[in-house]
Design a protein around this motif. Structure first.
Motif, PDB file in Angstrom:
ATOM      1  N   ILE A 163      35.162  -2.431  40.199  1.00 53.07           N
ATOM      2  CA  ILE A 163      35.173  -2.730  41.638  1.00 53.07           C
ATOM      3  C   ILE A 163      36.033  -3.972  41.885  1.00 53.07           C
ATOM      4  CG2 ILE A 163      33.761  -3.312  43.630  1.00 53.07           C
ATOM      5  CD1 ILE A 163      31.409  -1.974  42.140  1.00 53.07           C
ATOM      6  N   ARG A 164      35.819  -4.970  41.038  1.00 55.75           N
ATOM      7  CA  ARG A 164      36.613  -6.195  41.126  1.00 55.75           C
ATOM      8  C   ARG A 164      38.106  -5.889  41.085  1.00 55.75           C
ATOM      9  NH1 ARG A 164      35.724 -11.459  38.767  1.00 55.75           N
ATOM     10  NH2 ARG A 164      37.493 -11.100  37.420  1.00 55.75           N
ATOM     11  N   LYS A 165      38.461  -5.087  40.060  1.00 56.39           N
ATOM     12  CA  LYS A 165      39.878  -4.776  39.869  1.00 56.39           C
ATOM     13  C   LYS A 165      40.450  -4.076  41.097  1.00 56.39           C
ATOM     14  CE  LYS A 165      39.891  -2.989  35.558  1.00 56.39           C
ATOM     15  NZ  LYS A 165      40.300  -2.233  34.407  1.00 56.39           N
ATOM     16  N   LYS A 166      39.679  -3.123  41.603  1.00 59.77           N
ATOM     17  CA  LYS A 166      40.140  -2.358  42.766  1.00 59.77           C
ATOM     18  C   LYS A 166      40.416  -3.275  43.940  1.00 59.77           C
ATOM     19  CE  LYS A 166      38.888   2.398  42.558  1.00 59.77           C
ATOM     20  NZ  LYS A 166      37.911   3.414  42.799  1.00 59.77           N
ATOM     21  N   ILE A 167      39.493  -4.222  44.137  1.00 55.62           N
ATOM     22  CA  ILE A 167      39.650  -5.115  45.281  1.00 55.62           C
ATOM     23  C   ILE A 167      40.810  -6.087  45.049  1.00 55.62           C
ATOM     24  CG2 ILE A 167      38.530  -6.985  46.561  1.00 55.62           C
ATOM     25  CD1 ILE A 167      35.917  -5.375  46.264  1.00 55.62           C
TER      26      ILE A 167
ATOM     27  N   GLY B  89      28.604  -9.287  39.495  1.00 53.33           N
ATOM     28  CA  GLY B  89      29.742  -9.197  38.584  1.00 53.33           C
ATOM     29  C   GLY B  89      30.995  -8.642  39.223  1.00 53.33           C
ATOM     30  N   ASP B  90      30.858  -8.047  40.387  1.00 55.56           N
ATOM     31  CA  ASP B  90      32.041  -7.529  41.078  1.00 55.56           C
ATOM     32  C   ASP B  90      32.780  -8.628  41.832  1.00 55.56           C
ATOM     33  OD1 ASP B  90      29.701  -7.677  42.606  1.00 55.56           O
ATOM     34  OD2 ASP B  90      30.496  -6.341  44.146  1.00 55.56           O
ATOM     35  N   MET B  91      32.160  -9.821  41.915  1.00 57.04           N
ATOM     36  CA  MET B  91      32.763 -10.889  42.711  1.00 57.04           C
ATOM     37  C   MET B  91      33.150 -12.071  41.829  1.00 57.04           C
ATOM     38  SD  MET B  91      30.100 -10.964  45.856  1.00 57.04           S
ATOM     39  CE  MET B  91      31.402 -11.244  47.033  1.00 57.04           C
ATOM     40  N   ASP B  92      34.036 -12.925  42.377  1.00 57.08           N
ATOM     41  CA  ASP B  92      34.254 -14.226  41.750  1.00 57.08           C
ATOM     42  C   ASP B  92      33.158 -15.146  42.276  1.00 57.08           C
ATOM     43  OD1 ASP B  92      36.627 -13.728  40.249  1.00 57.08           O
ATOM     44  OD2 ASP B  92      37.651 -13.510  42.173  1.00 57.08           O
ATOM     45  N   ILE B  93      32.807 -16.137  41.458  1.00 59.52           N
ATOM     46  CA  ILE B  93      31.644 -16.927  41.839  1.00 59.52           C
ATOM     47  C   ILE B  93      31.944 -18.418  41.881  1.00 59.52           C
ATOM     48  CG2 ILE B  93      29.298 -17.582  41.114  1.00 59.52           C
ATOM     49  CD1 ILE B  93      29.098 -14.653  40.091  1.00 59.52           C
TER      50      ILE B  93
ATOM     51  N   ILE C  33      28.009   2.678  42.164  1.00 63.78           N
ATOM     52  CA  ILE C  33      29.119   2.946  43.062  1.00 63.78           C
ATOM     53  C   ILE C  33      29.625   4.337  42.716  1.00 63.78           C
ATOM     54  CG2 ILE C  33      30.846   1.867  41.582  1.00 63.78           C
ATOM     55  CD1 ILE C  33      31.358   0.827  44.891  1.00 63.78           C
ATOM     56  N   ASN C  34      30.038   5.082  43.721  1.00 63.17           N
ATOM     57  CA  ASN C  34      30.263   6.500  43.465  1.00 63.17           C
ATOM     58  C   ASN C  34      31.627   6.859  42.892  1.00 63.17           C
ATOM     59  OD1 ASN C  34      27.701   6.885  44.508  1.00 63.17           O
ATOM     60  ND2 ASN C  34      28.537   6.838  46.587  1.00 63.17           N
ATOM     61  N   ASP C  35      32.648   6.140  43.326  1.00 64.23           N
ATOM     62  CA  ASP C  35      33.983   6.647  42.998  1.00 64.23           C
ATOM     63  C   ASP C  35      34.632   5.888  41.849  1.00 64.23           C
ATOM     64  OD1 ASP C  35      34.034   4.352  44.361  1.00 64.23           O
ATOM     65  OD2 ASP C  35      35.696   4.884  45.666  1.00 64.23           O
TER      66      ASP C  35
END
Ligand code: ADP
Ligand code: MG
Length: 683
Positions: free
Chosen positions: A233-237, A431-435, A679-681
Motif C-alpha cells: 500500500i505504501r509503495k502504491k501511494i 505499516g502503510d504509513m511513514d511515522i 486490502i483487496n487489490d
C-alpha cells in the motif's frame, strides 16, 4: 486433492476431505471453520497418549489408559437401565467393560470371548473392580488403539478420532510450496520449510514449543505477510507523483514567533519531516503519533500554512464538531489575516452550506474544518493539497487508503493519533504509513498527581472536589465501565449523576452513550463555558478536546480499565498550567497485580512506556489502538514475545522495497495467512 502445487487446495471446501459428511461439515462451520486452511491453523492444544499398554494391576484410576485384555464372560441384564457388562482380564487382574445403550450384537462383535483385545479409555473403579465405560478405542489390532491423539479446541460434537483423521489427511496432502523467502531468512530458522513447520506443529511433541524453529518460522511468516501488505500500500501511494509544495521558512517563522510558547524539539523535528514530504514530488502518507497534550495540533497547522502558501487548499477533519471547532478557532487566531478560513457543521444552514461548497469549488476557501462531512461526495475542492485527520483511531487501512485516493493526486495526507502503542503494534497497524513521533511534552506542563482511593471513602473525594470548585476549577467524573452491558453502564452513570446533583445542586451535567449528538455538543459546550462544574460521563468523552479549566478527573472502578485507557482518560486534564489530579477509585482493597498497575501510572506520564507495560500485563489483543484498528489478531505471532521477529520482518521488507523485488512469489504466503483481506487489490 490432486492439486499439489497450489494453495488453492487449502482454500477448498471441507467436502474435499474424504469421510467428512454434512453433519461434521456443519458442526465445523458453526465454529467458523470453512476450508482446509481453517482446520490447519487450529493447532493442537494438548494430547492424549494411548500408546503405552499397561497390565491391569498397574492401571491408575481416573486416567485415560490402554490395556490389552481377554473377554471372559458377558452379563446382559434384562432389567432396563442396567448396563451391559463384559468381564475381562489379563494375567494380573480383572476389569469390566461397561456399555450403556449398546446392542448385544455390537458388544459381542467388538469383544469376542477368548480373544486378546486392546482397549483404551478412562479407568473407573466400582465394587472392588476396575472398569472402562463405553470405550471408543477398542480393537483386536492393538496398533489402531495404541496411538497418540491430539486434542484440538473447537471440536465440540466431533470426536477426536474423526478430527485427527481429517487433519492427517490435510497434512498428507499439503501442496509443495516453493520457498518464498531469501536464503538469509530461511537460514535463520535452520532452513525449515513452511510445510515442514506446520507438519511439525501438529505433532504432539511440539505442543507449546514456542521457541522451536517451526513455530518461529510460522510466526515470522505471519508478521512478514502482514507487513508485506502494508508495504504494498505504501509503495502504491508513494508512486503517485504530485506537484510539490514550496516551503517558505520565512512565512513559517512569522507564525512560530507569534506563538506564546516555543516549540519543543520533537515538534520541530516532526514538522521538518512533514515539510520534507510536502516539498517532495511523492505523495505524503504520514502518521503523527504523540501522547495527549504533546502539541500535535500546532505542528499540523503550521504544515497547513505552508501548504496554503504554496497555493493549495487544506481540509482538517476531526471526530467531533467541538474538536473541529477548537482547531478552527486556533487557526483563526494564528493564521495570517489574508487566509480564508471556514468551518462546516452538520447543522450549518442549507444556504450557508451551499455557499461554502461553492467557495471550495472556486478556491475561495483556503482551509476548511469539520467532521467527516468534509468528505461527502458533493464536496469538491478546486485544489486540495493536504488533508489532516485528527484522532481517527478507528480508521482502518482500507479507509485510510480510500481517503488518500479521494483527495486527488496532489493531496498529501497527515493522520494524527494520541493513542501511543508499542512499536511492534505501530508497525502492524500503521505499516502503510511513514511515522513521526512526538515523545517530549511541552516544558511548562505540571505533572498530574495520581491518587488511588477506596470507594468507601467517597466523602474524602467530595471534600476535595468542593475545594477545587471553590478555586474555580472543573471536574470530570468517569463512571465505571460495565463490560457486560451498555444498559448497566448507562444506569450507573445516571445514578451517580443523581447522587452528585444532590451534593452539588445545579453544578453537575451528564453525558452518556445514549445522549444524542446535538445534545452532546450542547452539554460539552456548556461545560467548556464553565456553566457546570462537574461532568459525569461514561468513557465517551473524546480525546483531543481542550478543557483548560478542568483539572480533576475521578475514575470509578478503575481496575476495569486498561492502563493505556486510564492514561488517556487522565490526559483530559493537566493541559492548562494549574495543578491537576487524577483520582482512581476502587471497590475493594487492591490485589498485588492492581497495585503494580497503579504504580506504573503514578510513576510515569509517558504514554508509550505505559502502553508497553499494559501490553505485558494484559496481552496485545486488548491494547487500545490495536483493538480499535480492526486488524485481526495474530494466529501465532505475539508482539510481546516475538519482538525480534517483528524487527527481522521489518528489515526484510525494507530490503525488498530497496531492491524493488518482485513480490509475486509471496502470493501463497499472503493467502495462507489470510492477510489479503486487509486490502483487496494487493495481489
Ligand atoms: P495533542 O497532541 O493532544 O493534540 P494539543 O495540540 O491539543 O495536544 O496541545 C495541547 C495544549 O498544549 C494546547 O493548549 C497547546 O496550545 C499547548 N502547546 C502545544 N505546544 C506547546 C509547547 N511547545 N509549549 C507549550 N504549550 C504547548
Ligand atoms: Mg489533539
Amino acid at each position: 486433492m490432486n492439486n499439489k502445487t497450489n494453495y488453492q487446495y487449502l482454500l477448498s471446501d471441507l467436502s474435499s476431505i474424504k469421510g467428512v459428511g454434512e453433519k461434521t461439515k456443519n458442526l465445523l462451520k458453526k465454529k467458523n471453520i470453512n476450508n482446509l486452511l481453517d482446520i490447519l491453523w487450529k493447532l493442537p492444544k494438548s494430547y492424549t497418549d494411548r500408546s503405552l499398554s499397561l497390565k491391569v494391576k498397574d492401571l491408575k484410576i481416573g486416567e485415560i489408559q490402554t490395556v490389552t485384555i481377554v473377554p471372559q464372560k458377558y452379563n446382559f441384564p434384562r432389567v432396563r437401565k442396567l448396563p451391559n457388562r463384559v468381564m475381562c482380564n489379563d494375567e494380573t487382574g480383572e476389569i469390566d467393560c461397561i456399555f450403556f445403550n449398546s446392542y448385544e450384537g455390537y458388544i459381542k462383535k467388538i469383544l469376542p470371548l477368548g480373544k486378546e483385545i486392546t482397549v483404551s479409555g478412562k479407568i473407573g473403579y466400582f465394587r472392588n473392580k476396575y472398569q472402562i465405560t463405553n470405550p471408543k478405542y477398542i480393537s483386536e489390532d492393538s496398533s489402531l488403539v495404541k496411538q497418540v491423539h491430539n486434542k484440538y479446541s473447537l471440536t465440540e460434537g466431533i470426536s477426536e478420532k474423526i478430527y485427527n483423521k481429517i487433519i492427517n489427511q490435510i497434512i498428507d496432502n499439503l501442496p509443495d510450496f516453493k520457498e518464498w523467502h531469501s536464503k538469509n531468512i530461511v537460514s535463520k530458522f535452520k532452513n525449515i520449510s513452511w510445510n515442514n513447520s506446520i507438519k511439525e506443529l501438529h505433532k504432539h511433541e511440539n505442543i507449546g514449543n514456542y521457541k522451536s524453529n517451526f513455530y518461529q518460522r510460522l510466526a515470522f511468516d505471519e508478521i512478514f505477510s502482514t507487513f508485506l501488505v502494508n508495504s504494498e500500500i505504501r509503495k502504491k501511494i508513494k508512486k503517485i507523483k504530485k506537484k510539490n509544495k514550496i516551503i517558505n521558512k520565512y512565512e513559517q517563522n512569522l507564525i512560530i514567533n507569534k506563538l506564546d510558547f516555543s516549540l519543543t524539539r520533537d515538534q520541530i523535528k516532526t514538522l521538518e519531516e512533514i515539510n520534507k514530504d510536502l516539498g517532495s514530488t511523492n505523495k505524503m502518507f504520514r502518521l503523527l503519533q504523540g501522547d495527549v497534550g504533546s502539541g500535535k495540533t500546532i505542528v499540523s497547522l503550521i504544515a497547513a500554512i505552508n501548504t496554503i502558501n504554496s497555493g493549495f487548499q487544506v481540509a482538517v477533519m476531526a471526530p467531533t464538531e467541538i474538536l473541529a471547532k477548537q482547531h478552527f478557532n486556533l487557526a483563526k487566531k494564528i493564521f495570517p489575516k489574508n487566509f480564508n478560513i471556514d468551518f462546516i457543521s452538520r447543522k450549518s444552514e442549507y444556504k450557508l452550506k451551499k455557499e461554502i461548497l461553492k467557495k471550495l469549488e472556486n478556491n475561495k476557501i483556503d482551509i476548511i474544518f469539520g467532521t467527516h462531512a468534509i468528505f461527502q461526495k458533493k464536496i469538491i475542492f478546486k485544489n486540495l493539497g493536504l488533508v489532516i485527520i485528527d484522532e481517527q483511531h478507528k480508521f482502518g487501512v482500507n479507509q485510510r487508503k480510500r481517503l488518500s485516493d479521494k483527495g486527488g493526486i496532489n493531496c498529501d495526507v497527515l493522520l494524527m493519533t494520541a493513542t501511543p502503542i508499542p512499536r511492534t503494534l505501530t508497525m502492524t497497524i500503521y505499516g502503510d504509513m511513514d511515522i513521526s513521533i512526538i515523545r517530549e511534552k511541552p516544558k511548562n506542563r505540571k505533572p498530574i498527581k495520581t491518587y488511588s482511593k477506596l470507594e468507601a471513602k467517597i466523602e474524602d473525594v467530595l471534600k476535595f472536589i468542593k475545594k477545587e470548585i471553590k478555586f474555580g476549577n472543573q471536574i470530570f467524573w468517569v463512571c465505571p465501565l460495565i463490560e457486560e452491558s451498555k444498559k448497566l453502564d448507562h444506569a450507573s452513570a445516571v445514578k451517580k449523576f443523581e447522587y452528585l446533583k444532590r451534593k452539588f445542586p445545579n453544578q453537575v451535567c451528564l453525558l452518556h452513550g445514549k445522549t444524542d449528538i446535538d445534545e452532546k455538543n450542547k452539554i460539552l459546550n456548556n461545560f467548556l463555558e464553565n456553566k457546570f462544574k462537574i461532568l459525569v460521563s461514561t468513557t465517551i468523552i473524546e480525546v483531543g478536546i481542550d478543557f483548560p479549566n478542568a483539572n480533576v478527573i475521578v475514575i470509578e472502578n478503575a481496575n476495569k480499565f486498561g492502563l493505556s485507557q486510564l492514561h488517556q482518560l487522565r490526559g483530559r486534564v493537566g493541559r492548562g498550567n494549574k495543578d491537576s489530579s487524577c483520582i482512581l477509585m476502587f471497590k475493594s482493597n487492591l490485589s498485588d497485580n492492581a497495585k503494580k498497575r497503579i504504580k506504573i501510572l503514578k510513576d510515569t506520564n509517558d504514554g508509550f512506556l505505559i502502553s508497553e507495560e499494559d501490553m505485558k500485563l494484559r496481552g496485545y489483543g486488548d491494547i487500545l489502538g490495536f483493538k480499535q484498528s480492526g486488524i485481526k489478531n495474530f494466529k501465532l505471532a505475539d508482539p510481546i514475545h516475538n519482538n525480534d521477529l517483528f524487527l527481522l520482518a521489518e528489515k526484510e521488507i525494507r530490503r525488498i522495497e530497496k531492491y524493488n523485488e518482485d513480490i509475486g512469489k509471496f502470493k501463497p504466503l499472503i493467502k495462507l495467512y489470510d492477510r489479503a483481506d486487509v486490502i483487496n487489490d494487493i495481489v
